[in-house]
Motif scaffolding. Structure first.
Motif, PDB file in Angstrom:
ATOM      1  N   VAL A 173       8.053   3.892   6.117  1.00 37.51           N
ATOM      2  CA  VAL A 173       7.144   3.468   5.050  1.00 37.51           C
ATOM      3  C   VAL A 173       5.795   3.063   5.637  1.00 37.51           C
ATOM      4  O   VAL A 173       4.737   3.435   5.107  1.00 37.51           O
ATOM      5  CB  VAL A 173       7.772   2.316   4.229  1.00 37.51           C
ATOM      6  CG1 VAL A 173       6.753   1.679   3.304  1.00 37.51           C
ATOM      7  CG2 VAL A 173       8.969   2.824   3.438  1.00 37.51           C
ATOM      8  N   LEU A 174       5.817   2.321   6.744  1.00 38.77           N
ATOM      9  CA  LEU A 174       4.568   1.917   7.379  1.00 38.77           C
ATOM     10  C   LEU A 174       3.795   3.121   7.903  1.00 38.77           C
ATOM     11  O   LEU A 174       2.560   3.163   7.801  1.00 38.77           O
ATOM     12  CB  LEU A 174       4.849   0.930   8.509  1.00 38.77           C
ATOM     13  CG  LEU A 174       5.295  -0.459   8.074  1.00 38.77           C
ATOM     14  CD1 LEU A 174       5.646  -1.307   9.292  1.00 38.77           C
ATOM     15  CD2 LEU A 174       4.218  -1.133   7.252  1.00 38.77           C
ATOM     16  N   LEU A 175       4.486   4.110   8.453  1.00 34.46           N
ATOM     17  CA  LEU A 175       3.797   5.309   8.933  1.00 34.46           C
ATOM     18  C   LEU A 175       3.206   6.118   7.781  1.00 34.46           C
ATOM     19  O   LEU A 175       2.115   6.670   7.908  1.00 34.46           O
ATOM     20  CB  LEU A 175       4.745   6.172   9.761  1.00 34.46           C
ATOM     21  CG  LEU A 175       4.977   5.705  11.195  1.00 34.46           C
ATOM     22  CD1 LEU A 175       6.031   6.571  11.869  1.00 34.46           C
ATOM     23  CD2 LEU A 175       3.695   5.738  11.987  1.00 34.46           C
ATOM     24  N   PHE A 176       3.928   6.204   6.661  1.00 32.43           N
ATOM     25  CA  PHE A 176       3.372   6.885   5.482  1.00 32.43           C
ATOM     26  C   PHE A 176       2.101   6.183   5.003  1.00 32.43           C
ATOM     27  O   PHE A 176       1.103   6.832   4.685  1.00 32.43           O
ATOM     28  CB  PHE A 176       4.384   6.938   4.344  1.00 32.43           C
ATOM     29  CG  PHE A 176       5.337   8.092   4.413  1.00 32.43           C
ATOM     30  CD1 PHE A 176       4.885   9.392   4.550  1.00 32.43           C
ATOM     31  CD2 PHE A 176       6.700   7.877   4.337  1.00 32.43           C
ATOM     32  CE1 PHE A 176       5.759  10.454   4.608  1.00 32.43           C
ATOM     33  CE2 PHE A 176       7.585   8.925   4.393  1.00 32.43           C
ATOM     34  CZ  PHE A 176       7.121  10.219   4.528  1.00 32.43           C
ATOM     35  N   LEU A 177       2.136   4.858   4.951  1.00 30.35           N
ATOM     36  CA  LEU A 177       0.961   4.105   4.524  1.00 30.35           C
ATOM     37  C   LEU A 177      -0.190   4.254   5.519  1.00 30.35           C
ATOM     38  O   LEU A 177      -1.352   4.384   5.123  1.00 30.35           O
ATOM     39  CB  LEU A 177       1.312   2.634   4.330  1.00 30.35           C
ATOM     40  CG  LEU A 177       2.195   2.322   3.133  1.00 30.35           C
ATOM     41  CD1 LEU A 177       2.615   0.856   3.145  1.00 30.35           C
ATOM     42  CD2 LEU A 177       1.483   2.665   1.841  1.00 30.35           C
ATOM     43  N   ALA A 178       0.140   4.242   6.804  1.00 33.19           N
ATOM     44  CA  ALA A 178      -0.899   4.415   7.818  1.00 33.19           C
ATOM     45  C   ALA A 178      -1.523   5.800   7.736  1.00 33.19           C
ATOM     46  O   ALA A 178      -2.739   5.953   7.867  1.00 33.19           O
ATOM     47  CB  ALA A 178      -0.316   4.182   9.210  1.00 33.19           C
ATOM     48  N   ALA A 179      -0.699   6.816   7.512  1.00 31.85           N
ATOM     49  CA  ALA A 179      -1.227   8.178   7.405  1.00 31.85           C
ATOM     50  C   ALA A 179      -2.114   8.323   6.173  1.00 31.85           C
ATOM     51  O   ALA A 179      -3.088   9.074   6.193  1.00 31.85           O
ATOM     52  CB  ALA A 179      -0.088   9.185   7.354  1.00 31.85           C
ATOM     53  N   ALA A 180      -1.798   7.603   5.125  1.00 24.80           N
ATOM     54  CA  ALA A 180      -2.569   7.728   3.891  1.00 24.80           C
ATOM     55  C   ALA A 180      -3.870   6.927   3.926  1.00 24.80           C
ATOM     56  O   ALA A 180      -4.868   7.348   3.328  1.00 24.80           O
ATOM     57  CB  ALA A 180      -1.733   7.270   2.708  1.00 24.80           C
ATOM     58  N   HIS A 181      -3.874   5.781   4.624  1.00 18.68           N
ATOM     59  CA  HIS A 181      -5.021   4.887   4.519  1.00 18.68           C
ATOM     60  C   HIS A 181      -5.767   4.631   5.826  1.00 18.68           C
ATOM     61  O   HIS A 181      -6.930   4.259   5.789  1.00 18.68           O
ATOM     62  CB  HIS A 181      -4.583   3.534   3.943  1.00 18.68           C
ATOM     63  CG  HIS A 181      -3.986   3.647   2.583  1.00 18.68           C
ATOM     64  ND1 HIS A 181      -4.722   3.973   1.470  1.00 18.68           N
ATOM     65  CD2 HIS A 181      -2.713   3.500   2.144  1.00 18.68           C
ATOM     66  CE1 HIS A 181      -3.938   4.003   0.409  1.00 18.68           C
ATOM     67  NE2 HIS A 181      -2.706   3.720   0.794  1.00 18.68           N
ATOM     68  N   VAL A 182      -5.113   4.785   6.963  1.00 21.52           N
ATOM     69  CA  VAL A 182      -5.731   4.385   8.223  1.00 21.52           C
ATOM     70  C   VAL A 182      -6.122   5.578   9.093  1.00 21.52           C
ATOM     71  O   VAL A 182      -7.235   5.631   9.617  1.00 21.52           O
ATOM     72  CB  VAL A 182      -4.782   3.444   9.007  1.00 21.52           C
ATOM     73  CG1 VAL A 182      -5.385   3.067  10.350  1.00 21.52           C
ATOM     74  CG2 VAL A 182      -4.464   2.208   8.191  1.00 21.52           C
TER      75      VAL A 182
END
Length: 84
Positions: free
Chosen positions: A28-37
């Protein structure tokens, strides 16, 4: 060597559940990082998404395999001695 991997105890049961939860949280953290960071420049974003996908697939695999090992014959006696 294969027989040693199928030995289930209280500690390995807990470890399987914890590892599965960690894999899911990391995905989940990697998905969020890929989307926003992570910037969309170069192949970095698809690599991060691929790692997240691998982790999201491995989480239920670890959990299901831990369950399947727990229903093997002889595992019930070992699990009855656990303190929950």
């Amino acid at each position: 060597m294969t027989h040693r991997l199928l030995i289930l105890g209280c500690k390995t049961m807990r470890e399987g559940v914890v590892i599965s939860a960690l894999f899911f949280a990391a995905a989940v953290l990697l998905f969020l990082a890929a989307a926003h960071v992570v910037p969309a420049v170069g192949p970095l974003q698809p690599i991060v998404l691929f790692l997240a996908l691998v982790l999201i697939v491995l989480a239920p695999v670890v959990l299901i395999s831990t369950f399947l090992i727990s229903v093997l014959p002889g595992a019930r006696e070992k699990l009855e001695q656990c303190n929950h």
